[in-house]
Design an enzyme around this catalytic site. Structure first.
Site, PDB file in Angstrom:
ATOM      1  N   ASP A 133       0.690  -1.036   0.018  1.00 22.93           N
ATOM      2  CA  ASP A 133       0.157  -0.368   0.318  1.00 22.93           C
ATOM      3  C   ASP A 133       0.752   1.444   0.060  1.00 22.93           C
ATOM      4  O   ASP A 133       1.935   0.938  -0.151  1.00 22.93           O
ATOM      5  CB  ASP A 133      -0.870  -0.152   1.391  1.00 22.93           C
ATOM      6  CG  ASP A 133      -1.894   1.721   1.330  1.00 22.93           C
ATOM      7  OD1 ASP A 133      -2.027   1.360   0.436  1.00 22.93           O
ATOM      8  OD2 ASP A 133      -1.947   1.185   1.906  1.00 22.93           O
ATOM      9  N   ASP A 190      -0.630   4.726   0.674  1.00 18.70           N
ATOM     10  CA  ASP A 190      -0.789   6.003   2.340  1.00 18.70           C
ATOM     11  C   ASP A 190      -0.664   5.074   3.303  1.00 18.70           C
ATOM     12  O   ASP A 190      -1.177   4.302   3.731  1.00 18.70           O
ATOM     13  CB  ASP A 190      -1.943   7.017   2.146  1.00 18.70           C
ATOM     14  CG  ASP A 190      -1.879   7.956   0.664  1.00 18.70           C
ATOM     15  OD1 ASP A 190      -1.261   8.916   0.711  1.00 18.70           O
ATOM     16  OD2 ASP A 190      -2.199   7.088  -0.275  1.00 18.70           O
ATOM     17  N   ASP A 243      -2.058  -1.430   5.971  1.00 17.09           N
ATOM     18  CA  ASP A 243      -2.050  -0.373   6.978  1.00 17.09           C
ATOM     19  C   ASP A 243      -3.757  -0.724   7.299  1.00 17.09           C
ATOM     20  O   ASP A 243      -4.125   0.205   8.976  1.00 17.09           O
ATOM     21  CB  ASP A 243      -1.289   1.003   7.448  1.00 17.09           C
ATOM     22  CG  ASP A 243      -1.935   2.109   5.990  1.00 17.09           C
ATOM     23  OD1 ASP A 243      -2.433   1.432   4.918  1.00 17.09           O
ATOM     24  OD2 ASP A 243      -2.245   2.883   6.787  1.00 17.09           O
TER      25      ASP A 243
END
Length: 220
Positions: A8, A10, A166
């Protein structure tokens, strides 16, 4: 056998999520309103289609936000993001993956301009063979489209790749794509349920690539 790692962006490679949240929180507080965290968190790892902070605040106030307020918010967001370095452990894992001959990709619900721009600024864009973002697919996370697009680009099967995420939206997307997933919560997502992940870490810096691969394989 694992042949690829898909990151991922961000909140995993670069902490953009705290600055985005803080910049909107400051706007809400300046107008005497509360930013509902339980609604905000639904957008993390996905898009703002379910909750748009600007529209929500304007509805609460009964008027549009002035352009100078929005411009200052963007300035604060940018200021905070530019002050951040690549998150701990990321570069080490990129190096280790390259040494092992693993393919690397990025699957992000942000735009290509945003992701590639930051990766280039951080000097790590060329580490990734494939970058797929929300403007490349029909549906962002938690749908599997982004991960399926990266797998296709890299030429690997879902069972041959590990996603590193996240947020619950990101974990759900990876699992729906048939991948194993490592969750590394950040300051915004730390309180959320990551139980769908095969492995949860406090930081990528706490394990080597060899240990990560071993622990994920053991959880299968």
């Amino acid at each position: 056998m694992i042949r690829a790692i898909v990151f991922d962006f961000d909140g995993l490679i670069l902490d953009t999520e705290e600055p985005v949240y803080r910049s909107w929180l400051e706007v809400y507080e300046a107008h005497g309103e509360e930013l509902p965290f339980e609604r905000w968190i639904q957008t993390v790892g996905s898009t703002t289609t379910g909750f748009h902070p600007q529209h929500h605040l304007e509805e609460r106030l009964g008027r549009p936000l002035p352009k100078d307020v929005l411009d200052r918010r963007l300035g604060r967001r940018t200021e905070m993001i530019l002050a951040n370095a690549v998150l701990p452990g990321v570069v080490q894992h990129l190096d280790a993956a390259r040494e092992r001959g693993l393919e690397l990709g990025v699957a992000s619900s942000s735009t290509q301009e945003w992701v590639r721009g930051h990766l280039a600024r951080l000097g790590i864009l060329d580490r990734f063979r494939c970058v797929r973002c929300r403007d490349d697919v029909a549906h962002a996370k938690p749908e599997p489209d982004l991960y399926l697009a990266v797998l296709d680009c890299l030429g690997v099967l879902a069972t041959e790749a590990i996603a590193i995420e996240d947020s619950p939206n990101g974990v759900a997307a990876a699992k729906r794509a048939g991948m194993r997933c490592v969750a590394v919560p950040n300051s915004i997502t730390a309180r959320l349920d990551m139980s769908q992940a095969d492995l949860v870490l406090n930081s990528l810096a706490e394990v080597s690539m060899a240990e990560l691969l071993e622990r994920v394989s053991a959880s299968a």
